[in-house]
Design an enzyme around this catalytic site. Sequence first.
Site, mmCIF file in Angstrom:
data_model
loop_
_atom_site.group_PDB
_atom_site.id
_atom_site.type_symbol
_atom_site.label_atom_id
_atom_site.label_comp_id
_atom_site.label_asym_id
_atom_site.label_seq_id
_atom_site.Cartn_x
_atom_site.Cartn_y
_atom_site.Cartn_z
ATOM 1 N N GLU A 128 16.351 -22.602 -26.251
ATOM 2 C CA GLU A 128 16.477 -22.754 -27.791
ATOM 3 C C GLU A 128 14.986 -23.318 -28.169
ATOM 4 O OE1 GLU A 128 19.083 -26.499 -28.478
ATOM 5 O OE2 GLU A 128 19.388 -26.107 -26.505
ATOM 6 N N CYS B 36 22.130 -25.142 -25.700
ATOM 7 C CA CYS B 36 22.282 -25.081 -24.433
ATOM 8 C C CYS B 36 23.064 -24.251 -23.654
ATOM 9 C CB CYS B 36 22.415 -26.832 -24.002
ATOM 10 S SG CYS B 36 21.536 -27.867 -24.947
ATOM 11 N N THR C 14 16.815 -39.327 -25.249
ATOM 12 C CA THR C 14 17.406 -38.127 -24.489
ATOM 13 C C THR C 14 16.621 -36.903 -24.494
ATOM 14 O OG1 THR C 14 18.739 -37.597 -26.539
ATOM 15 C CG2 THR C 14 19.687 -39.141 -25.097
ATOM 16 N N SER D 170 28.166 -35.122 -32.180
ATOM 17 C CA SER D 170 27.782 -34.334 -31.267
ATOM 18 C C SER D 170 28.781 -34.497 -29.873
ATOM 19 C CB SER D 170 26.167 -33.819 -31.020
ATOM 20 O OG SER D 170 25.869 -35.009 -30.276
ATOM 21 N N HIS E 273 27.257 -29.928 -18.392
ATOM 22 C CA HIS E 273 26.318 -30.256 -19.007
ATOM 23 C C HIS E 273 25.664 -31.568 -19.285
ATOM 24 C CE1 HIS E 273 23.203 -29.584 -22.123
ATOM 25 N NE2 HIS E 273 23.874 -30.197 -22.838
ATOM 26 N N LYS F 249 31.709 -39.209 -19.609
ATOM 27 C CA LYS F 249 32.914 -39.138 -20.812
ATOM 28 C C LYS F 249 33.359 -37.856 -20.282
ATOM 29 C CE LYS F 249 30.054 -41.236 -24.203
ATOM 30 N NZ LYS F 249 30.641 -42.490 -24.810
ATOM 31 N N ASN G 50 17.326 -34.531 -20.436
ATOM 32 C CA ASN G 50 17.936 -33.585 -20.872
ATOM 33 C C ASN G 50 17.022 -32.152 -20.882
ATOM 34 O OD1 ASN G 50 19.619 -31.663 -22.119
ATOM 35 N ND2 ASN G 50 19.687 -32.797 -24.054
ATOM 36 N N SER H 240 25.495 -26.566 -28.606
ATOM 37 C CA SER H 240 25.870 -27.149 -29.728
ATOM 38 C C SER H 240 25.922 -26.158 -30.650
ATOM 39 C CB SER H 240 24.684 -28.231 -30.279
ATOM 40 O OG SER H 240 24.942 -29.292 -29.443
HETATM 41 N N1 CAA Z 1 23.645 -52.334 -21.897
HETATM 42 C C1 CAA Z 1 24.502 -51.293 -21.701
HETATM 43 N N2 CAA Z 1 24.854 -50.364 -22.477
HETATM 44 C C2 CAA Z 1 24.692 -50.391 -23.629
HETATM 45 C C3 CAA Z 1 23.693 -51.590 -24.071
HETATM 46 C C4 CAA Z 1 23.129 -52.303 -23.361
HETATM 47 N N3 CAA Z 1 22.352 -53.279 -23.789
HETATM 48 N N4 CAA Z 1 23.497 -51.143 -25.600
HETATM 49 C C5 CAA Z 1 24.352 -50.120 -25.906
HETATM 50 N N5 CAA Z 1 24.924 -49.573 -24.777
HETATM 51 C C6 CAA Z 1 25.857 -48.450 -24.623
HETATM 52 C C7 CAA Z 1 26.768 -48.006 -25.555
HETATM 53 O O1 CAA Z 1 27.824 -48.813 -25.556
HETATM 54 C C8 CAA Z 1 26.967 -46.666 -25.606
HETATM 55 O O2 CAA Z 1 27.908 -46.339 -24.568
HETATM 56 P P1 CAA Z 1 29.221 -45.668 -24.902
HETATM 57 O O3 CAA Z 1 28.818 -44.178 -25.177
HETATM 58 O O4 CAA Z 1 29.944 -45.536 -23.424
HETATM 59 O O5 CAA Z 1 29.986 -46.395 -25.906
HETATM 60 C C9 CAA Z 1 25.629 -46.287 -25.146
HETATM 61 O O6 CAA Z 1 24.896 -47.404 -24.554
HETATM 62 C C10 CAA Z 1 25.021 -45.681 -26.372
HETATM 63 O O7 CAA Z 1 24.747 -46.704 -27.144
HETATM 64 P P2 CAA Z 1 25.005 -45.960 -28.779
HETATM 65 O O8 CAA Z 1 25.912 -44.969 -29.098
HETATM 66 O O9 CAA Z 1 25.203 -47.337 -29.511
HETATM 67 O O10 CAA Z 1 23.643 -45.166 -28.871
HETATM 68 P P3 CAA Z 1 22.814 -44.504 -30.023
HETATM 69 O O11 CAA Z 1 23.684 -44.698 -31.363
HETATM 70 O O12 CAA Z 1 21.637 -45.132 -30.226
HETATM 71 O O13 CAA Z 1 22.663 -42.951 -29.617
HETATM 72 C C11 CAA Z 1 23.273 -40.828 -28.720
HETATM 73 C C12 CAA Z 1 23.248 -42.514 -28.564
HETATM 74 C C13 CAA Z 1 24.310 -40.394 -29.953
HETATM 75 C C14 CAA Z 1 23.795 -39.988 -27.691
HETATM 76 C C15 CAA Z 1 21.778 -40.205 -29.300
HETATM 77 O O14 CAA Z 1 20.924 -40.900 -28.201
HETATM 78 C C16 CAA Z 1 21.642 -39.150 -29.712
HETATM 79 O O15 CAA Z 1 21.719 -38.675 -30.619
HETATM 80 N N6 CAA Z 1 21.264 -38.143 -28.496
HETATM 81 C C17 CAA Z 1 20.926 -36.830 -28.808
HETATM 82 C C18 CAA Z 1 22.206 -35.930 -29.169
HETATM 83 C C19 CAA Z 1 23.097 -35.650 -27.755
HETATM 84 O O16 CAA Z 1 22.439 -35.774 -26.592
HETATM 85 N N7 CAA Z 1 24.386 -35.679 -27.879
HETATM 86 C C20 CAA Z 1 25.174 -35.313 -26.775
HETATM 87 C C21 CAA Z 1 26.129 -34.151 -26.818
HETATM 88 S S1 CAA Z 1 25.505 -32.643 -27.655
HETATM 89 C C22 CAA Z 1 25.181 -31.922 -26.393
HETATM 90 O O17 CAA Z 1 25.264 -32.031 -25.240
HETATM 91 C C23 CAA Z 1 24.055 -30.944 -26.609
HETATM 92 C C24 CAA Z 1 22.458 -31.135 -26.158
HETATM 93 O O18 CAA Z 1 22.049 -31.187 -24.911
HETATM 94 C C25 CAA Z 1 21.808 -31.867 -27.362
#
Ligand code: CAA
Length: 403
Positions: free
Chosen positions: A86, A118, A161, A211, A250, A259, A293, A326
């Site tokens: 991609e 992906c 990521t 996502s 993945h 998860k 990733n 996605s």
């Molecule tokens: N200590 C330990 N854990 C902590 C922490 C701390 N101090 N602070 C936060 N965390 C945990 C949170 O509880 C959360 O865990 P859970 O999901 O189990 O609740 C985790 O850390 C992440 O915290 P947030 O959700 O608050 O993080 P964020 O809002 O900054 O973003 C994300 C997380 C949405 C994954 C972001 O990194 C993102 O957008 N990434 C890109 C998209 C992605 O990877 N999506 C995955 C599905 S899509 C896919 O798989 C296709 C692909 O390859 C892209």
Amino acid sequence: MTPFLFSVGIDAFGVAVPKTFVSLTKLAQARGVDPQKYLGGLGTELMGIAMPDEDTVTLAARAAHQALESSNTRPEDIGMLVVGTETAVDHSKPVASFVQGLLGIGPRCRVFETKHACYGGTAALQLAADWIRSGSAKGQKALVICSDIARYGLHTPGEPTQGAGAVALLISSSPRLLALEPGQSGLCSMDVHDFWRPLYSKDALVDGHYSVQCYLDALSGAYADYQANAGTTAAPGTLFSDRFAAFAYHVPYGKMARKAHRQIRTLDGDATPDESFERLVGASLRLPSLVGNIYTGSLYLAVVSLLDATKGDLTGQRLGLFSYGSGACAEFFSAVVQPGAQAAVQALGLSATLARRRELSIDEYEAVMRTREALDEKPLDAAKSAFAFQGIAEHRRTYARPS
Ligand code: CAA
């Protein structure tokens, strides 16, 4: 009628990662974030960062070279060459054609690129497997390469990521590493905007938390479809997922796999769905946690990690595999580990390869990220290492050929 004449699957793997990486502990400190959020909350320790002489082509060519070398496969044995990506380097010319030239694969070969975020690599794998099962391959093998540079903007939630890398899969009948189970596959696709990259942008855009939900919804759908197609149900006193000795999901980041596993076990009726996580999934996350990733290759890096890091003998055991792209398309499928597969993967020496990488400071990393736009006009230089990106002259990308 016998629907499947051949056992088809993965005969060899090759893996390529960038020469440099960033520590997520240091990135967290630089961003004013608790490092435990990235290490534990996301489950990633180090993130591969491609240097200016590395791109989707160079990573693909290096991974493919390793797959061919490690299996003593000659270029003329390849009748289909597909790159799932991609993050291609051209709107028209496929990454696969560059790889064909760099590896010296001959003209009697079907060469193209696949895209579905992906999932593109899995689409190519299943297509190649069907090509072999149909008899059209006439004894030839397919080379499927998953290659990407995962890139989000600096200071965005997606930044921790990122990653980059390629995994090459040599597909044949009588595979030496993993036999795909014919017909054992479940699909789930839907039109969603969870993650995408507009034509005008080098960085991916993502609705991050949505996502994650789309991934889990697609997993539920694909797993249900797999169960419907499997032609069997759970034995009394067991869960359906007990038929798998291990899983590779993945892995955009390690926590996502956690998860995913929780979701499958919960759907199965497991009241303590996390208990089996380390035993069934832990080994698959070791390499991804050190690379980040790699989009199309992420599932396959997890598979390689599983074979590399599992202590016990997996021979004859069934693996559950989940691919998610996605947009979205997802597939849950299964494969059986062949004798000697773990030793063959361990012989690739991937831990040593990762240990040879150089760490970038956060300043260096940000500088590399900021220069990437200019790479589309990079003038030619005489980069010497095999497969390196040398630059562009007369709108043509040039790569160093192996000597
Ligand atoms: N200590 C330990 N854990 C902590 C922490 C701390 N101090 N602070 C936060 N965390 C945990 C949170 O509880 C959360 O865990 P859970 O999901 O189990 O609740 C985790 O850390 C992440 O915290 P947030 O959700 O608050 O993080 P964020 O809002 O900054 O973003 C994300 C997380 C949405 C994954 C972001 O990194 C993102 O957008 N990434 C890109 C998209 C992605 O990877 N999506 C995955 C599905 S899509 C896919 O798989 C296709 C692909 O390859 C892209």
